[in-house]
Design an enzyme around this catalytic site. Structure first.
Site, short mmCIF file in Angstrom:
data_model
loop_
_atom_site.label_atom_id
_atom_site.label_comp_id
_atom_site.label_asym_id
_atom_site.label_seq_id
_atom_site.Cartn_x
_atom_site.Cartn_y
_atom_site.Cartn_z
N ASP A 10 4.20 -9.88 12.41
CA ASP A 10 4.62 -8.42 12.99
C ASP A 10 4.94 -8.41 14.40
OD1 ASP A 10 4.88 -5.52 12.75
OD2 ASP A 10 3.07 -5.59 14.04
N ASP A 12 5.69 -5.23 17.11
CA ASP A 12 4.94 -4.41 18.01
C ASP A 12 3.42 -4.00 17.55
OD1 ASP A 12 7.14 -2.82 19.31
OD2 ASP A 12 7.85 -3.23 17.51
N ASP A 173 -1.27 -5.84 12.51
CA ASP A 173 -2.12 -5.13 13.23
C ASP A 173 -2.33 -3.61 12.55
OD1 ASP A 173 0.65 -4.04 14.07
OD2 ASP A 173 -0.41 -2.73 15.45
#
Length: 223
Positions: A10, A12, A173
């Site tokens: 991922d 961001d 995240d």
């Protein structure tokens, strides 16, 4: 942990802390609309579901709920205009990311970047931070008909690299990353930092949680 044959990452909240730019654009958008700023701390709890959702949350000042549609139609193009000029000005790699990516590349892992950020913002950010050439595939939020938490982007990447889902690993995240990985049959490792709406990512029960990308060397190894 089972050694993967491919790793998807991922953007961001995992590789890059992009909230400073997003918060700047949120507050500048609100200023143009004659509204009070929200501030970086609030924006940090709202990101992770795409820019449209962020704009809607900024307008109402909370995670859940919907603004007046007329307000959104006015605000969204303002935000996009601002973000086009500010996608890379304040964003930075998290500590350990560069070292972790260098290890993964040296260990021979095929790498893909899977993000919900639109392609028009993804490519400039990756290039600005020196990440573009690290990835053999980049799938943005508007590359395919569906995005995370749908498993389609992950399965698309697995097909691209010719890797079975059970031999693939997702690093992210947020609960979106966990849900997408589980639905695709991938392993899932999450960072303890990043954006998960203020909730501890351990509650989503990923396979492992790391505080830094440098921990990947011990977690998955080279052999």
């Amino acid at each position: 942990m089972h050694r993967p044959k491919m790793i998807l990452i991922d953007l961001d909240g995992t590789l890059v802390d992009s909230v400073p730019d997003l918060a700047f654009c949120v507050d500048a958008m609100l200023a143009r609309l004659g509204r009070a700023p929200r501030g970086e701390a609030a924006v940090r709890t709202w990101v992770g579901n795409g820019l449209e959702r962020l704009v809607r949350r900024a307008l109402i000042g909370q995670l859940d709920g919907e603004p007046e549609e007329s307000d959104y139609r006015l605000a969204h193009p303002i935000f996009l205009e601002l973000y086009a000029d500010n996608a890379c000005n304040r964003s930075a790699l998290y500590p350990g990311v560069r070292e972790g990516l260098d290890f993964l590349k040296s260990a021979g892992y095929p790498l893909g970047c899977i993000t919900n950020k639109a392609a028009q913002f993804t490519e400039p950010l990756l290039k600005h931070l020196g990440l573009w050439n690290d990835f053999g595939l980049v799938v943005s939020g508007d590359t395919l008909p569906r995005r995370k938490p749908d498993p389609l982007p992950l399965l698309h990447a697995a097909s691209h690299f010719g890797v079975a889902p059970h031999d693939a690993l997702m690093i992210g995240d947020s609960v979106n990353d966990v849900q997408a990985a589980r639905a695709a049959g991938f392993g899932i490792v999450c960072t303890s930092y990043g954006y998960n709406h203020g909730q501890d990512i351990r509650d989503a029960r990923p396979d492992a949680v790391i505080d830094s990308f440098v921990e990947l060397r011990e977690l998955i190894g080279q052999d």
